[in-house]
Scaffold this motif. Structure first.
Motif, mmCIF file in Angstrom:
data_model
loop_
_atom_site.group_PDB
_atom_site.id
_atom_site.type_symbol
_atom_site.label_atom_id
_atom_site.label_comp_id
_atom_site.label_asym_id
_atom_site.label_seq_id
_atom_site.Cartn_x
_atom_site.Cartn_y
_atom_site.Cartn_z
ATOM 1 N N LEU A 1 61.795 41.824 72.372
ATOM 2 C CA LEU A 1 62.815 43.058 71.970
ATOM 3 C C LEU A 1 63.677 43.747 73.112
ATOM 4 O O LEU A 1 63.131 44.102 74.101
ATOM 5 C CB LEU A 1 62.213 44.006 71.070
ATOM 6 C CG LEU A 1 63.212 45.082 70.775
ATOM 7 C CD1 LEU A 1 64.287 44.699 69.844
ATOM 8 C CD2 LEU A 1 62.043 46.109 69.998
ATOM 9 N N VAL A 2 64.968 43.350 73.379
ATOM 10 C CA VAL A 2 65.649 43.906 74.444
ATOM 11 C C VAL A 2 66.711 45.071 73.714
ATOM 12 O O VAL A 2 67.290 45.075 72.673
ATOM 13 C CB VAL A 2 66.689 42.778 74.754
ATOM 14 C CG1 VAL A 2 67.581 43.275 76.040
ATOM 15 C CG2 VAL A 2 65.869 41.470 75.320
ATOM 16 N N LEU A 3 65.986 46.185 74.360
ATOM 17 C CA LEU A 3 66.767 47.484 74.030
ATOM 18 C C LEU A 3 67.947 47.930 74.826
ATOM 19 O O LEU A 3 68.075 47.902 75.967
ATOM 20 C CB LEU A 3 65.772 48.484 73.942
ATOM 21 C CG LEU A 3 64.761 48.410 73.089
ATOM 22 C CD1 LEU A 3 63.395 49.346 73.789
ATOM 23 C CD2 LEU A 3 65.066 48.548 71.599
ATOM 24 N N GLY B 1 65.908 39.119 70.573
ATOM 25 C CA GLY B 1 67.137 39.541 70.425
ATOM 26 C C GLY B 1 67.475 40.821 70.747
ATOM 27 O O GLY B 1 66.538 41.545 71.495
ATOM 28 N N PHE B 2 68.352 41.526 70.454
ATOM 29 C CA PHE B 2 68.943 42.988 70.949
ATOM 30 C C PHE B 2 68.997 43.986 69.678
ATOM 31 O O PHE B 2 69.358 43.685 68.792
ATOM 32 C CB PHE B 2 70.116 42.762 71.401
ATOM 33 C CG PHE B 2 70.468 41.892 72.726
ATOM 34 C CD1 PHE B 2 70.300 42.389 73.969
ATOM 35 C CD2 PHE B 2 70.568 40.478 72.611
ATOM 36 C CE1 PHE B 2 70.158 41.328 75.270
ATOM 37 C CE2 PHE B 2 70.449 39.483 73.513
ATOM 38 C CZ PHE B 2 70.404 40.003 74.935
ATOM 39 N N LEU C 1 65.094 40.589 64.184
ATOM 40 C CA LEU C 1 65.571 39.857 65.050
ATOM 41 C C LEU C 1 65.550 38.280 64.357
ATOM 42 O O LEU C 1 64.817 37.631 63.740
ATOM 43 C CB LEU C 1 64.866 39.902 66.423
ATOM 44 C CG LEU C 1 64.466 41.185 67.122
ATOM 45 C CD1 LEU C 1 63.970 41.058 68.152
ATOM 46 C CD2 LEU C 1 66.050 41.665 67.195
ATOM 47 N N PRO C 2 66.585 37.644 65.330
ATOM 48 C CA PRO C 2 66.403 35.868 64.741
ATOM 49 C C PRO C 2 65.440 35.299 65.665
ATOM 50 O O PRO C 2 64.672 35.634 66.513
ATOM 51 C CB PRO C 2 67.931 35.439 65.407
ATOM 52 C CG PRO C 2 68.310 36.279 66.376
ATOM 53 C CD PRO C 2 67.623 37.970 66.170
ATOM 54 N N LEU D 1 64.250 35.723 76.173
ATOM 55 C CA LEU D 1 65.654 35.754 76.971
ATOM 56 C C LEU D 1 65.220 36.228 78.277
ATOM 57 O O LEU D 1 66.473 35.797 79.259
ATOM 58 C CB LEU D 1 66.338 36.856 76.134
ATOM 59 C CG LEU D 1 66.797 36.553 74.732
ATOM 60 C CD1 LEU D 1 67.456 37.671 73.991
ATOM 61 C CD2 LEU D 1 67.746 35.124 74.445
ATOM 62 N N TYR D 2 64.284 36.746 78.671
ATOM 63 C CA TYR D 2 64.017 37.235 79.954
ATOM 64 C C TYR D 2 62.655 36.907 80.564
ATOM 65 O O TYR D 2 61.598 36.741 79.689
ATOM 66 C CB TYR D 2 64.066 38.602 80.010
ATOM 67 C CG TYR D 2 65.626 39.214 80.088
ATOM 68 C CD1 TYR D 2 66.311 39.447 81.074
ATOM 69 C CD2 TYR D 2 65.917 39.529 78.733
ATOM 70 C CE1 TYR D 2 67.674 39.974 80.978
ATOM 71 C CE2 TYR D 2 67.351 40.053 78.455
ATOM 72 C CZ TYR D 2 68.030 40.069 79.423
ATOM 73 O OH TYR D 2 69.214 40.682 79.566
#
Length: 309
Positions: free
Chosen positions: A60-62, A11-12, A180-181, A186-187
């Protein structure tokens, strides 16, 4: 393997705070690589650059937003809109409060604005803890808790960290990941940022141009990469990346500052930027930099669009 998949989280998260609160340095410390430009000048971050933290249990996308401030120009208003849109879309927002400064009206303004975003989880981060004594830090943490109470903000956590010394950076990563869920990555593995290479190069040139110039310039520099590609006449084992970029300033006097005496300043900017670009892209680079004037571009919608805002 299936068992691990069930507990993988992705998540973000986004760092917010006054300009120069240590957001970019913290992003770089968490990712473990330089993906966001950092400068001692406030207002260096303009684009929403994402740094990606890859872990066996999570991704974890920051999202690094520009510092929120009371806008004085059209550019300022657009930056603020960008921040608020981001807040509503991420899973967790971490508000940065530098430990060497008391929380002030700017922090209150941000926390109040953040209060309007109801659903997002909010964490408070005391940054730059290496700059203060344990007693000063304790006082700072109490002040953050108090600001939360006064603004009706429910901090899920209050965490002290130092990106400089690395102290508690891993703990912060754990706390963010826990919020985060569950879901797949995601990447692709190994990617550190989703910013296109031209955007990263433009930011690195801008960072080099900001170093050591006087305070009136930070807002007034925009960089556009006009051309970028490998030179065709080179042997395969000796590639050279050709980059032609324009640095835009608003006035003639600023152009003089950037170029310097007989072009000495621009040469330094080129050398500093080239080093960083080669380190990140892993290819030798040739930089062709020009300085141009885009009169009062921060207030002109047409020029803002042309310069990518």
């Amino acid at each position: 393997m299936a068992e691990q998949d069930e507990t993988f989280r992705s998540g973000f998260a986004c760092f917010v705070g006054r300009p120069n609160a240590g957001k970019s340095t913290l992003t770089n410390a968490l990712v473990g690589s330089k993906v966001v430009i950092t400068s001692s000048k406030p207002q260096t971050t303009r684009t929403v650059v994402r740094g990606i933290v890859h872990r066996p249990d999570a991704q974890l996308v920051l999202v690094d937003t520009p510092g929120l401030h009371k806008p004085r120009t059209l550019l300022g208003e657009r930056l603020n809109d960008l921040v608020k849109t981001t807040w509503a879309e991420v899973d967790v927002v971490a508000v940065c409060f530098p430990a060497d400064e008391k929380p002030g009206p700017g922090d209150r303004f941000i926390v109040n604005e953040l209060g309007k975003v109801r659903r997002t989880v909010k964490i408070a981060v005391a940054t730059k803890t290496d700059k203060v004594s344990p007693d000063q830090l304790a006082e700072h943490l109490l002040a953050i808790a108090e600001l939360g109470r006064e603004t009706g903000t429910d901090w899920a956590e209050i965490v002290p960290v130092s990106a400089q010394s690395g102290d508690q950076v891993d703990l912060l990563a754990d706390l963010l990941v826990a919020r985060l869920p569950e879901g797949p990555a995601l990447y692709p593995d190994g990617e550190l940022s989703d910013a296109p290479e031209e955007a990263i190069v433009a930011e690195l040139i801008r960072e080099a141009a900001l170093e050591g110039v006087r305070d009136e310039l930070p807002h007034s520099i925009a960089v556009v990469v006009e051309e970028m590609g490998l030179k065709e006449d080179r042997p395969a084992d000796k590639p050279l990346l050709y980059i032609h970029a324009n640095l835009y300033v608003e006035r003639d006097s600023q152009k003089g500052i950037i170029i310097g005496h007989k072009g000495s300043r621009l040469k330094e900017v080129g050398m500093a930027a080239r080093k960083q670009i080669e380190a990140i892209l892993g290819t030798p680079a040739y930089l062709d930099l020009r300085v141009k004037i885009a009169k009062d571009w921060q207030r002109d919608p047409r020029q803002l669009r042309k310069l990518g805002f």
